[in-house]
Design an enzyme around this catalytic site. Structure first.
Site: not given
Ligand code: BES
Ligand code: ZN
Length: 627
Positions: A300, A324-325, A328, A347, A404, A412
């Site tokens: 995002e 989703h993005e 954010h 999330e 991470d 989520y």
């Molecule tokens: N912000 C996240 C990606 C992220 C989280 C990167 C934590 C590094 C550390 C992004 O918004 C996200 O949640 N992406 C998901 C997609 C979503 C539809 C659940 C993904 O990448 O799968």
């Molecule tokens: Zn996210």
């Protein structure tokens, strides 16, 4: 490489700094420690920054992108606020080479110390400042292996002619390309000058150019304060196509048309989001489609979401990721988790908001399918972690760990489930007013779990008597009062699986007009043991092995591995070598690792694929495959 000058031995610096910190009387310190964490006292354990001493307010970045050396070289000028009489500014760095540090307009040299390398965190850069210092300039260079940066050779792009670069700063990787206070609780505005090869375009999480210029130098401005994890840059043969008046798509020319079709509903999504929870605060909303090695589905980055090409299904079926993005832009980018332990606030709210957008755009039936899929994923994760695992708590404890590690369906889907539960309890109207107010009241601020609970109880009096908030947030496993989610459309799918299991030929199943979500539910619900003949029957009827839909293909390939369905092995290898999206990689490699032959196959594929993956995927997979 820069010659390294003026490095002061760290231990001396640390001593000097420690001495100047110990001015707080002991009694006062003790009483502070006893208070529950609040907005101001919650400590981010993943930063060296001491914002109570001196804090970054604005970043002026001036860098040159060098594809031959795979480095960024330049200068980060930081406008700071000295909050007391601090004589040091503490920044986060990792893998950076510091050439020199200067102060103020006159750029007078100052001393600095680079701390010892700490796992995950990198090195503290402690810079000597004066009480009236307003600007600090750090001259630096990144490392060719900088964790946030992925340098792609032309072969790894769609066009095959030009190299490509993208960053991924979340959670604590911004410090590998900018010396900064890399904490989600610290916000600053930024501007940047980025010099790239003339045939390429640079874009950032800021106001963006829509076409290349003749000089290869691009200027950027982000006039809203953002945390460092939202700093982003991408450079490549990138073109732009508008979608609506405030929305558009960036992609390599070879992908642009497909991307414009896929994301044609972006403007509508933006309108639906605003209708739900208030005005969009960031001006434009654009999306950049990256090459397939991007390790996430989406990121995002403000004003410019970065996205995987694996959502280009050709039928707009995977666009909930865009919702989703986009969501954010409120949950996360406006109201930001204060520390990575509060990640569920980012999330959980975003998943909830994403599905509300999809409900507005499509239907309740559609959103219900997403909810059921999500709840299944949550149950799967709790089972995998164990119901007594601390990692199943919404509020995490990531001290000493890589943030991470907190990225799981708990943040989520358990986060979303709590919000659904609250909605169910107070009714949608009251709930929506609450959410809208929440975003408005805490815009451009950070939020932690405790402060959220206080706010919730104040705005929805008596809520704690109806929903056990403590249990939901600090409890492990699945709460007893999970929200009731059902999908009518999935009931039909489950019936089809049942019919097939009891002998109805695949071709005769009632699958007409199924969306990709129904197909995904179907594949996920197939029996745990199937014969090659059964797999083959399904494949003949539904062409799963050749699916252009990455979600379906990944789910099907999982069965292929489990059931040693050899006809899908070439597709499996192709998918694992080309796609770097971690969400698909970990379950597939995980399934392969369950048998000795599978492990051999996994190692052989990984040897070929690893150079295509981004650092975040590599670190997860190295750990998995080493065992
Ligand atoms: N912000 C996240 C990606 C992220 C989280 C990167 C934590 C590094 C550390 C992004 O918004 C996200 O949640 N992406 C998901 C997609 C979503 C539809 C659940 C993904 O990448 O799968
Ligand atoms: Zn996210």
């Amino acid at each position: 490489m820069f010659p390294v000058k003026k490095i002061v031995v760290y231990s001396t610096m640390a001593l000097a700094f420690a001495a100047c910190q110990s001015t707080t009387p002991k009694e006062e310190k003790k009483s502070m420690d006893q208070t529950a964490p609040t907005a101001t006292t919650a400590k981010d354990v993943h930063t060296f920054a001491q914002p109570d001493e001196a804090v970054v307010k604005h970043l002026k970045l001036d860098v040159k992108v060098d594809f031959a050396q795979k480095v960024l070289t330049g200068k980060a000028s930081l406008q700071i606020e000295n909050r007391g009489q601090a004589d040091s500014l503490r920044l986060d760095t990792r893998q950076l080479t510091i050439e020199k540090v200067t102060l103020g307009e006159s750029e007078e040299a100052t001393t600095y110390g680079l701390g010892a390398e700490m796992e995950h965190l990198g090195q503290e850069l402690a810079i000597k400042i004066k009480p009236d210092t307003k600007w600090v300039h750090v001259y630096y260079q990144t490392h060719p292996e900088a964790a946030a940066l992925q340098w792609l050779n032309p072969q790894q792009t769609a066009g095959k002619k030009h190299p490509f670069l993208f960053t991924q700063s979340q959670a604590i990787l911004a410090r590998t390309w900018v010396p900064i206070q890399d904490s989600p609780g610290i916000r600053f505005t930024y501007e940047a000058t980025v010099q790239v090869p003339k045939e390429l375009l640079a874009v950032m999480s800021a106001d963006n150019p829509q076409q290349k210029n003749a000089t290869g130098t691009y200027q950027f401005n982000m006039d809203k304060p953002i945390p460092a994890y939202l700093l982003a840059l991408s450079v490549g043969d990138i073109a732009f196509a508008p979608v609506g008046s405030r929305t558009g798509v960036y992609a390599e020319p070879a992908t642009l048309e497909k991307a414009s079709y896929e994301f044609a509903e972006m403007e509508k999504m933006l309108e639906a989001a605003e209708k739900l929870y208030g005005p969009y605060a960031w001006g434009r909303y654009d999306l950049l489609v990256l090459p397939p090695s991007f390790p996430f589905g989406g990121m995002e980055n403000p004003k410019l979401t970065f996205a995987t090409p694996t959502i280009l299904a050709g039928d707009r079926s995977l666009t909930s990721l865009v919702a989703h993005e986009l969501a954010h832009s409120w949950s996360g980018n406006l109201v930001t988790n204060q520390t990575w332990n509060d990640f569920w606030l980012n999330e959980g709210f975003t998943v909830y908001f994403e599905r509300r957008i999809m409900e507005e755009l499509y239907s309740k039936d559609y959103a219900d399918m997403l909810k059921v899929l999500g709840l299944q994923e949550l149950k799967g994760t709790v089972e995998e972690f164990g119901k007594d695992s601390e990692d199943t708590q919404l509020k995490l404890n990531l001290t000493g760990r890589n943030p991470d590690d907190g990225v799981s369906d708990i943040a989520y889907e358990k986060g979303n489930a709590l919000l659904l539960r609250l909605e169910e309890t107070v009714g949608r109207e009251k709930w929506d007013a609450f959410v809208k107010n929440y975003f408005q009241s805490f815009s451009f601020q950070s939020m932690n779990t405790e402060r959220f609970i206080t706010y919730l109880k104040k705005q929805l009096p008596g809520i704690e008597n109806k929903v056990n908030i403590q249990e939901w947030i600090y409890g492990k496993g699945l709460p007893a009062d999970l929200p009731d989610v059902k999908s009518v459309r999935f009931e039909a799918v489950e019936k089809a699986v049942q019919d097939w299991s009891t002998g109805t030929p695949a071709k005769q199943l009632a699958t007409k007009d199924w969306s990709s979500h129904e197909w995904l539910h179907f594949i996920r619900h197939l029996p745990n043991s199937m014969t090659t003949a059964q797999m083959s029957e399904l494949d003949k009827a539904f062409k799963f092995t050749n699916s252009g839909n990455s979600e379906l293909l990944a789910a099907w390939l999982g069965h292929a591995v489990k059931h040693q369905y050899e006809p899908a092995y070439p597709a499996l290898e192709k998918f694992l070598v080309n796609v770097g999206r971690r969400k698909f990689l970990t379950p597939l490699y995980g399934e392969l690792l369950k048998t000795p032959e599978g492990k051999q196959r996994a190692l052989a594929i990984y040897a070929k694929a690893r150079p295509n993956y981004h650092f975040v995927a590599v670190s997860t997979l190295d750990a998995m495959l080493k065992k």
